[in-house]
Write a protein that holds these residues in place. Structure first.
Motif, mmCIF file in Angstrom:
data_model
loop_
_atom_site.group_PDB
_atom_site.id
_atom_site.type_symbol
_atom_site.label_atom_id
_atom_site.label_comp_id
_atom_site.label_asym_id
_atom_site.label_seq_id
_atom_site.Cartn_x
_atom_site.Cartn_y
_atom_site.Cartn_z
ATOM 1 N N PRO A 107 15.523 -11.491 32.985
ATOM 2 C CA PRO A 107 16.914 -11.434 32.433
ATOM 3 C C PRO A 107 16.824 -11.683 30.961
ATOM 4 N N TRP A 108 17.451 -11.225 30.009
ATOM 5 C CA TRP A 108 17.404 -11.273 28.783
ATOM 6 C C TRP A 108 18.907 -11.450 28.061
ATOM 7 N N VAL A 109 19.570 -10.503 27.399
ATOM 8 C CA VAL A 109 20.952 -11.193 26.862
ATOM 9 C C VAL A 109 21.888 -10.531 27.753
ATOM 10 N N CYS A 110 23.238 -10.928 27.412
ATOM 11 C CA CYS A 110 24.307 -10.423 28.083
ATOM 12 C C CYS A 110 25.747 -10.420 27.312
ATOM 13 N N CYS A 111 25.928 -9.082 27.263
ATOM 14 C CA CYS A 111 27.161 -9.162 26.109
ATOM 15 C C CYS A 111 28.130 -8.375 26.914
ATOM 16 N N GLU A 112 29.713 -8.803 26.302
ATOM 17 C CA GLU A 112 30.604 -7.931 26.839
ATOM 18 C C GLU A 112 31.339 -7.105 25.721
ATOM 19 N N PHE A 113 31.796 -6.026 26.168
ATOM 20 C CA PHE A 113 32.299 -4.819 25.198
ATOM 21 C C PHE A 113 33.499 -4.271 25.841
ATOM 22 N N THR A 114 34.398 -4.027 24.973
ATOM 23 C CA THR A 114 35.656 -3.578 25.390
ATOM 24 C C THR A 114 35.522 -1.892 24.914
ATOM 25 N N TYR A 115 35.487 -0.817 25.826
ATOM 26 C CA TYR A 115 35.591 0.518 25.442
ATOM 27 C C TYR A 115 37.289 0.798 25.726
ATOM 28 N N PRO A 116 37.786 2.076 25.350
ATOM 29 C CA PRO A 116 38.905 2.693 25.759
ATOM 30 C C PRO A 116 39.100 2.583 27.151
ATOM 31 N N HIS A 117 37.854 3.099 27.814
ATOM 32 C CA HIS A 117 37.925 3.283 29.405
ATOM 33 C C HIS A 117 37.801 1.861 30.183
ATOM 34 N N ALA A 118 37.011 0.878 29.582
ATOM 35 C CA ALA A 118 36.920 -0.278 30.404
ATOM 36 C C ALA A 118 36.090 -1.313 29.298
ATOM 37 N N THR A 119 36.141 -2.556 30.118
ATOM 38 C CA THR A 119 35.544 -3.855 29.684
ATOM 39 C C THR A 119 34.379 -3.971 30.386
ATOM 40 N N VAL A 120 33.354 -3.812 29.868
ATOM 41 C CA VAL A 120 32.077 -3.882 30.382
ATOM 42 C C VAL A 120 31.061 -5.294 30.070
ATOM 43 N N ARG A 121 30.431 -5.892 30.978
ATOM 44 C CA ARG A 121 29.567 -6.946 30.896
ATOM 45 C C ARG A 121 28.255 -6.470 31.274
ATOM 46 N N LEU A 122 27.421 -6.402 30.207
ATOM 47 C CA LEU A 122 26.162 -5.721 30.119
ATOM 48 C C LEU A 122 25.187 -6.646 30.368
ATOM 49 N N ARG A 123 24.463 -6.820 31.451
ATOM 50 C CA ARG A 123 23.294 -7.866 31.518
ATOM 51 C C ARG A 123 21.957 -6.853 31.400
ATOM 52 N N PHE A 124 21.218 -7.342 30.282
ATOM 53 C CA PHE A 124 20.031 -6.615 30.189
ATOM 54 C C PHE A 124 18.631 -7.579 30.521
ATOM 55 N N PHE A 125 18.139 -6.440 31.338
ATOM 56 C CA PHE A 125 16.691 -7.390 31.452
ATOM 57 C C PHE A 125 15.483 -6.575 30.840
ATOM 58 N N ARG A 126 14.567 -7.542 30.300
ATOM 59 C CA ARG A 126 13.277 -6.715 29.777
ATOM 60 C C ARG A 126 12.240 -6.381 31.226
ATOM 61 N N VAL A 127 11.982 -5.016 31.071
ATOM 62 C CA VAL A 127 11.110 -4.662 32.230
ATOM 63 C C VAL A 127 9.744 -4.302 31.703
ATOM 64 N N THR A 128 8.919 -5.175 31.960
ATOM 65 C CA THR A 128 7.574 -4.850 31.525
ATOM 66 C C THR A 128 6.492 -4.313 32.438
ATOM 67 N N SER A 129 6.943 -4.060 33.492
ATOM 68 C CA SER A 129 6.016 -3.718 34.656
ATOM 69 C C SER A 129 6.631 -2.877 35.474
ATOM 70 N N TRP A 130 6.154 -1.679 35.910
ATOM 71 C CA TRP A 130 6.959 -0.765 37.074
ATOM 72 C C TRP A 130 5.687 0.187 37.764
ATOM 73 N N HIS A 131 6.079 0.890 38.755
ATOM 74 C CA HIS A 131 5.162 1.973 38.981
ATOM 75 C C HIS A 131 5.878 3.252 39.513
ATOM 76 N N GLY A 132 5.356 4.359 39.632
ATOM 77 C CA GLY A 132 5.917 5.602 39.500
ATOM 78 C C GLY A 132 5.935 6.201 37.942
ATOM 79 N N GLU A 133 6.383 7.528 38.340
ATOM 80 C CA GLU A 133 6.199 8.239 36.921
ATOM 81 C C GLU A 133 7.732 8.182 36.388
ATOM 82 N N ILE A 134 7.743 7.960 35.170
ATOM 83 C CA ILE A 134 9.324 7.919 34.571
ATOM 84 C C ILE A 134 9.606 9.495 34.508
#
Ligand SMILES: Nc1nc2c([nH]c(=O)n2[C@@H]2O[C@H](COP(=O)(O)OP(=O)(O)OP(=O)(O)O)[C@@H](O)[C@H]2O)c(=O)[nH]1
Length: 318
Positions: A71-98
């Motif tokens: 988990p990293w930072v969490c911010c709220e933002f109000t767009y005309p269509h919605a208010t969103v709470r964005l929970r950001f994660f730092r992802v440093t390891s995964w498998h499969g091809e992007i």
């Protein structure tokens, strides 16, 4: 009350941990803000945690399975269509091809290249600035080591990657503190020009201005006395409570330090909040948080897995 849409978003990081690349994805035709660049991710569905939503979205959008997400930072933002709470994660390891399964484009960028991609979702500007912050925030300790030895330690550390420095040394006599602060700013100047290294002066905006520092670091007392963000390129603050973190975000600061996390020699009466409490407090912070108090460089991964952006060190940086 306006309903808030919970969103999980991934900062996928690859390459040199000191200067990583991150992934941006372009929203496809048919979605709101089509053509805008975003971090992969999407809405948290009923019954899901943000982490579960992140794992599902990365599978659906990029075809990869997450191995490690912090988990990293969490911010709220109000767009005309919605208010969103964005929970950001730092992802440093995964498998499969992007693979761009749902997006119309993908780009890997260095943090200093973020401006080359446009338009970016409006909520994401502060996120890109936060990403550019280094892992270690070094606090000077000339009052114990002596100014000359501390400058020598700084010179070495700058050559091996140190980029963010706070002149602390609150107990040095004022004239000596000013001389030391000036010398630190001079020493860092070439690194500022080449690599954006910066010096923040602890709790003294006048001194910061006088010596030409890039920023000021507010004590928690000054944080509450300030009615607006002081006018510096970089402003940070010391926080100890959820209310402090909220205040720092309201003032639009760049980052905070939170602690003490562990018992420390500089505050012998404080036991330290411990990592679970650090994690709880950082979970809703829109500002990147450096853990402080009784730490050594080896603890960086623990701090990051607990929601920290990095670590602030007094004795331990090198
Ligand atoms: N994924 C993502 N969404 C973001 C970012 N920044 C940001 O403001 N958002 C907002 O968060 C919301 C995410 O919704 P989305 O449309 O991507 O969600 P989704 O993948 O579940 O799509 P769906 O609604 O079509 O099922 C949108 O309002 C979007 O504008 C970001 O960096 N990544």
């Amino acid at each position: 009350m306006i309903p808030v849409t919970e969103v999980a978003a991934a900062v996928l990081l690859r390459g040199d941990p000191a200067a990583p690349e991150f992934l941006l994805a372009q929203r496809p035709v048919g979605k709101v803000y089509a053509g805008y660049w975003e971090f992969p991710g999407g809405k948290v569905e009923a019954g899901e945690t943000a982490r579960q939503a992140l794992v599902r979205e990365l599978q659906e959008e990029l075809g990869v399975t997450v191995d490690q997400a912090w988990p990293w930072v969490c911010c709220e933002f109000t767009y005309p269509h919605a208010t969103v709470r964005l929970r950001f994660f730092r992802v440093t390891s995964w498998h499969g091809e992007i693979t761009p399964i749902e997006h119309s484009g993908l780009r890997w960028l260095k943090v200093d290249e973020a401006a080359s991609v446009a338009p970016i979702l409006p909520a994401n500007g502060p996120i890109l600035r936060a990403l550019a912050l280094p892992a270690v925030y070094a606090l000077t300790y000339a009052e114990e080591l002596g100014p000359a030895a501390e400058l020598a330690r700084l010179e070495k550390a700058l050559a091996t990657g140190l980029r963010l420095i706070q002149v602390r040394d609150k107990t040095l006599p004022p004239a000596q503190r000013e001389r030391f602060a000036r010398a630190v700013v001079e020493l860092v100047r070439p690194w500022n020009e080449w690599n954006g290294a910066s010096v923040l002066i602890n709790d003294d905006p006048e001194l910061a201005r006088a010596v030409g520092a890039q920023g000021v670091h507010l004590s928690s007392t000054r944080l509450w006395q300030s009615v607006r963000r002081p006018e510096f390129e970089r402003v940070a603050a010391s926080c100890h409570t959820a209310a402090d973190l909220k205040r720092a975000a309201e003032l639009g600061l760049d980052f905070v330090v939170l602690g003490p996390v562990l018992p420390t020699a500089s505050h012998p009466d404080a036991t330290g909040m411990g990592w679970p409490e650090f994690s709880r407090l950082t979970a809703s912070s829109p500002l990147p948080v450096y853990a402080l108090g009784g730490l050594q460089p080896e603890i960086l991964e623990t701090a990051r897995s607990s929601g920290g952006h990095g670590i602030a060190l007094l004795r331990g940086w090198r």
